[in-house]
Design an enzyme around this catalytic site. Sequence first.
Site, PDB file in Angstrom:
ATOM      1  N   TYR A 105       5.879  -9.948   7.045  1.00  0.00           N
ATOM      2  CA  TYR A 105       5.896  -8.513   7.303  1.00  0.00           C
ATOM      3  C   TYR A 105       6.256  -8.243   8.759  1.00  0.00           C
ATOM      4  O   TYR A 105       6.006  -9.074   9.644  1.00  0.00           O
ATOM      5  CB  TYR A 105       4.516  -7.894   7.053  1.00  0.00           C
ATOM      6  CG  TYR A 105       4.119  -7.723   5.612  1.00  0.00           C
ATOM      7  CD1 TYR A 105       4.281  -6.497   4.958  1.00  0.00           C
ATOM      8  CD2 TYR A 105       3.548  -8.762   4.894  1.00  0.00           C
ATOM      9  CE1 TYR A 105       3.892  -6.315   3.641  1.00  0.00           C
ATOM     10  CE2 TYR A 105       3.158  -8.603   3.568  1.00  0.00           C
ATOM     11  CZ  TYR A 105       3.334  -7.378   2.952  1.00  0.00           C
ATOM     12  OH  TYR A 105       2.953  -7.216   1.644  1.00  0.00           O
ATOM     13  N   ASP A 151       0.824  -1.201   0.000  1.00  0.00           N
ATOM     14  CA  ASP A 151       0.000   0.000   0.000  1.00  0.00           C
ATOM     15  C   ASP A 151       0.865   1.260   0.000  1.00  0.00           C
ATOM     16  O   ASP A 151       2.081   1.204   0.223  1.00  0.00           O
ATOM     17  CB  ASP A 151      -0.904   0.030   1.238  1.00  0.00           C
ATOM     18  CG  ASP A 151      -1.938  -1.080   1.245  1.00  0.00           C
ATOM     19  OD1 ASP A 151      -2.236  -1.616   0.157  1.00  0.00           O
ATOM     20  OD2 ASP A 151      -2.438  -1.404   2.339  1.00  0.00           O
TER      21      ASP A 151
END
Length: 286
Positions: free
Chosen positions: A124, A52
């Site tokens: 992540y 994003d």
Amino acid sequence: MVRIMLRLAYDGSGFSGWAVQPGRRTIQGCLEEALQLLFRRPVRTTVAGRTDAGVHARGQVVHFDLTDAEYRALPRGKNLTADEALLRRVRGVVSRIGGEVFVHEARAAAPGFDARFSALWRRYTYRIADGQERWDPLTRGTTLWHPHELDAELLNAEASSALGRHDFLSYCRPKDFATTIRTLEGFSFNRRDDGILVASLQADAFCHNMVRTLIGAVLRVADGEEAPGWIDRRIAEPVRDHRTRLAAPHPLVLEEVAYPDDWALAERAESTRARRRPEDVGQRGK
């Protein structure tokens, strides 16, 4: 054709995410412009995981295709292999983007490789400075400043309830004709020696916004806005509504993408493309 694999890192602060968007500066857009300059034709890239706006990466993986002639025509210089010449040339054109993007590896991939579909898992991390005594202006671009100290034990209890294979509709932005079933293999919070909390999440793949929404949900419980067990309850009744909250993007980093041995790349890509079956939902830890 020769499939090329790139492993790159980037600071996502100045980009509107990975994917090309008209009128916006994106990582894919800048990378493809650089590759077009090198190969003198449009080059389309495929990425392991779209990030994003504002999200960073240390271990992003990308592929694109060259003709055999294009691959072999790269100037090699003295004592350079084709892959070493490729890395040097790609680094050169990508440096025009600025220091925000760096290519760590560039090489011809094994047969059957697909940056997206051959991946076994993605990992992540998310950094949190909980309590003003831990706020450091020098790392504010990659760390969430939370106003008070968080209970790591409570965070981990909530996080562990999300492990397994589920429909994560409550924790992502669904796309048309795409499944929201994923296998979350790891989700934990660890406090480093400097006091910073680091969340680590690993899954076979992540839906759009899934990592940030899971972090946001766990923080709601830690802040007393929801009772413990809320993560599990939301998974049991998957729905995207006003209670779906996104955590800030800037502390999120794609750390690593893992792939099987070369002989299994094509098989892995084929199995990943198969739509996940609804009857597999709810298998914890598998």
